[in-house]
Design an enzyme around this catalytic site. Sequence first.
Site, PDB file in Angstrom:
ATOM      1  N   LYS A 116       0.814  -1.224   0.000  1.00 57.78           N
ATOM      2  CA  LYS A 116       0.000   0.000   0.000  1.00 57.78           C
ATOM      3  C   LYS A 116       0.846   1.271   0.000  1.00 57.78           C
ATOM      4  CE  LYS A 116      -3.497  -2.623  -0.090  1.00 57.78           C
ATOM      5  NZ  LYS A 116      -2.624  -3.721  -0.517  1.00 57.78           N
ATOM      6  N   GLY A 164      -9.459  -3.721   3.878  1.00 55.72           N
ATOM      7  CA  GLY A 164     -10.004  -3.386   5.188  1.00 55.72           C
ATOM      8  C   GLY A 164      -9.343  -4.110   6.355  1.00 55.72           C
ATOM      9  N   GLU A 287      -6.403   1.843  -3.060  1.00 56.65           N
ATOM     10  CA  GLU A 287      -5.519   0.731  -3.400  1.00 56.65           C
ATOM     11  C   GLU A 287      -5.884   0.165  -4.750  1.00 56.65           C
ATOM     12  OE1 GLU A 287      -7.066  -2.953  -0.826  1.00 56.65           O
ATOM     13  OE2 GLU A 287      -6.767  -1.196   0.409  1.00 56.65           O
ATOM     14  N   ARG A 291      -6.196  -8.213 -10.036  1.00 63.51           N
ATOM     15  CA  ARG A 291      -6.843  -9.483 -10.411  1.00 63.51           C
ATOM     16  C   ARG A 291      -8.234  -9.194 -10.954  1.00 63.51           C
ATOM     17  NH1 ARG A 291     -10.269  -8.645  -6.188  1.00 63.51           N
ATOM     18  NH2 ARG A 291      -9.278  -8.027  -4.273  1.00 63.51           N
TER      19      ARG A 291
HETATM   20  C1  MV4 Z   1     -10.506   4.419   4.712  1.00 61.87           C
HETATM   21  C2  MV4 Z   1     -11.705   4.830   5.332  1.00 61.87           C
HETATM   22  C3  MV4 Z   1     -11.784   6.125   5.753  1.00 61.87           C
HETATM   23  N1  MV4 Z   1     -10.736   6.951   5.606  1.00 61.87           N
HETATM   24  N2  MV4 Z   1      -9.488   5.279   4.585  1.00 61.87           N
HETATM   25  C4  MV4 Z   1     -11.691  -0.143   3.904  1.00 61.87           C
HETATM   26  C5  MV4 Z   1     -11.217  -0.975   2.771  1.00 61.87           C
HETATM   27  C6  MV4 Z   1      -9.933  -0.403   2.398  1.00 61.87           C
HETATM   28  N3  MV4 Z   1      -9.634  -0.585   1.024  1.00 61.87           N
HETATM   29  C7  MV4 Z   1     -10.069   1.032   2.724  1.00 61.87           C
HETATM   30  N4  MV4 Z   1     -11.095   1.114   3.728  1.00 61.87           N
HETATM   31  C8  MV4 Z   1     -11.350   2.307   4.316  1.00 61.87           C
HETATM   32  N5  MV4 Z   1     -10.351   3.190   4.214  1.00 61.87           N
HETATM   33  C9  MV4 Z   1      -9.616   6.513   5.035  1.00 61.87           C
HETATM   34  N6  MV4 Z   1      -8.588   7.340   4.909  1.00 61.87           N
HETATM   35  C10 MV4 Z   1     -12.732   3.920   5.453  1.00 61.87           C
HETATM   36  C11 MV4 Z   1     -12.570   2.644   4.954  1.00 61.87           C
HETATM   37  C12 MV4 Z   1     -13.689   1.784   5.154  1.00 61.87           C
HETATM   38  C13 MV4 Z   1     -14.452   1.349   4.091  1.00 61.87           C
HETATM   39  C14 MV4 Z   1     -14.133   1.686   2.783  1.00 61.87           C
HETATM   40  C15 MV4 Z   1     -14.883   1.248   1.737  1.00 61.87           C
HETATM   41  C16 MV4 Z   1     -15.975   0.440   1.982  1.00 61.87           C
HETATM   42  C17 MV4 Z   1     -16.308   0.078   3.265  1.00 61.87           C
HETATM   43  C18 MV4 Z   1     -15.549   0.517   4.329  1.00 61.87           C
HETATM   44  C19 MV4 Z   1     -15.913   0.161   5.611  1.00 61.87           C
HETATM   45  C20 MV4 Z   1     -15.157   0.599   6.652  1.00 61.87           C
HETATM   46  C21 MV4 Z   1     -14.041   1.394   6.419  1.00 61.87           C
END
Ligand code: MV4
Length: 448
Positions: A116, A164, A287, A291
């Site tokens: 990441k 996550g 990110e 795939r």
């Molecule tokens: C975050 C966020 C809030 N702020 N980053 C969860 C999956 C991962 N790829 C990134 N995620 C998150 N990153 C920042 N800076 C909240 C989440 C997140 C989330 C993101 C997309 C879909 C569902 C989620 C559920 C909880 C937290």
Amino acid sequence: MFKKILIANRGEIAMRVIRACRALGVRSVAIHSDVDAQALHVRFADEAVCVGPAEASKSYLNIPAIISAAEITGADAVHPGYGFLSENAKFAELCKKCRLSFIGPTPEAMRTWGDKVSSRAVAHRYGLPLLPGTGVLKNPDDAVEQAKRVGFPVILKASGGGGGRGMRIVREEGEVRRAFETASHEAMTGFKNPDVYLERYVEEPRHIEFQILADQHGQVWTLGERECSLQRRHQKVMEESPSLAMDNDKRNQLGEVIRKAIAETGYTTLGTLEFLMDERGELYFMEMNTRVQVEHPVTEMVTGVDLVENQIRVSVGEKLTLPDTRPWSFRGHAIECRVNAEDPKTFAPWPGRITEYHPPGGGGVRVDSGVYGGWKVPSCYDSLIAKVIAHGNTRHEAIVKMRCALDEFIIGGIRTNIPLHQALLADPEVIEGRMSTKTIERLVARGF
Ligand code: MV4
């Protein structure tokens, strides 16, 4: 074209790859564990090899057994599907050493985008929008200083994590040290990489991802976005394309930045760039997934591009060709419901024998499934048993079609989350397209 592809996966995605092989006139080899001997993908592939016992670490993740299976059957390529070994750069490298084509990006690209912190750095270099954040945090003092600079709330993330896993929200200065210590420890034990970084935290974001497809001749297609905000505990439940939160200008603008970045890095095959959208509608790169994704069919339905067939074609070195005499365009709206073998209220897995199975059909309805009536869903893998995809000229048409399709879907003997999908399709937040990553939580709390 390849002569024979070994599919290092199971379930609906193995079926999806077998279908792409058929369309291309390529022979297919299934692998399976002991409990999957009677699985659908085993019955549909041209050949099948047992690679170990039920436990995934001894079968679908058993690299020596899988490579041996490819050698014994004379396969010239390996398709990893999603999950399992699909983002394992070592596996991709080993395939190459054994003169097997890995259907995916190069091991180097998998490493760059899989980490990441390094993917954030590349994204920054090519002008992708990022949240205020950091590189690898050196120590607790560094973490405190950087958190203050970025501004609270912040989120600590493991560089080797993703999807996550290994995240920690920090709301005030006093919590930073402890959060840093536990996050690094968890990152070390969970991902064998202690590196942790931080970003400004966005409350209740939307999750929007962009699909790209790139050949080995510098051509990159951006195939629009998918709205993936309907999730529970980082497991997506329902996805759609396009997203109501996007418009043509935004889509084209970001699409062009992505296209250039992907072309300049020399990335090939399929990729998905995941973005968060904040309450102001701003998008930030999170990110990249290197795939094919579970939810790829919604993109296929609105673009008319067969992603898996093209993934295989570009892996051989073919140039991307237009699916039509004119450039592809977005047509209508598509929604996907992930049907899981689980209790619709408690979400407890509900494996067992399927006594009755009647999938829906009709115009614009697609079912990608890995099960059949009489088969016993094993308890040791992911609970996804089928995906229902509905396509309509408008979003409303797609929703109506999906409701009808789910009503028609008969699955006896086990519990499924179809009632949750029906409740979501009746929820004002979903109907009006105002959903976020908290919608399902709220629906469950109301006891739908
Ligand atoms: C975050 C966020 C809030 N702020 N980053 C969860 C999956 C991962 N790829 C990134 N995620 C998150 N990153 C920042 N800076 C909240 C989440 C997140 C989330 C993101 C997309 C879909 C569902 C989620 C559920 C909880 C937290």
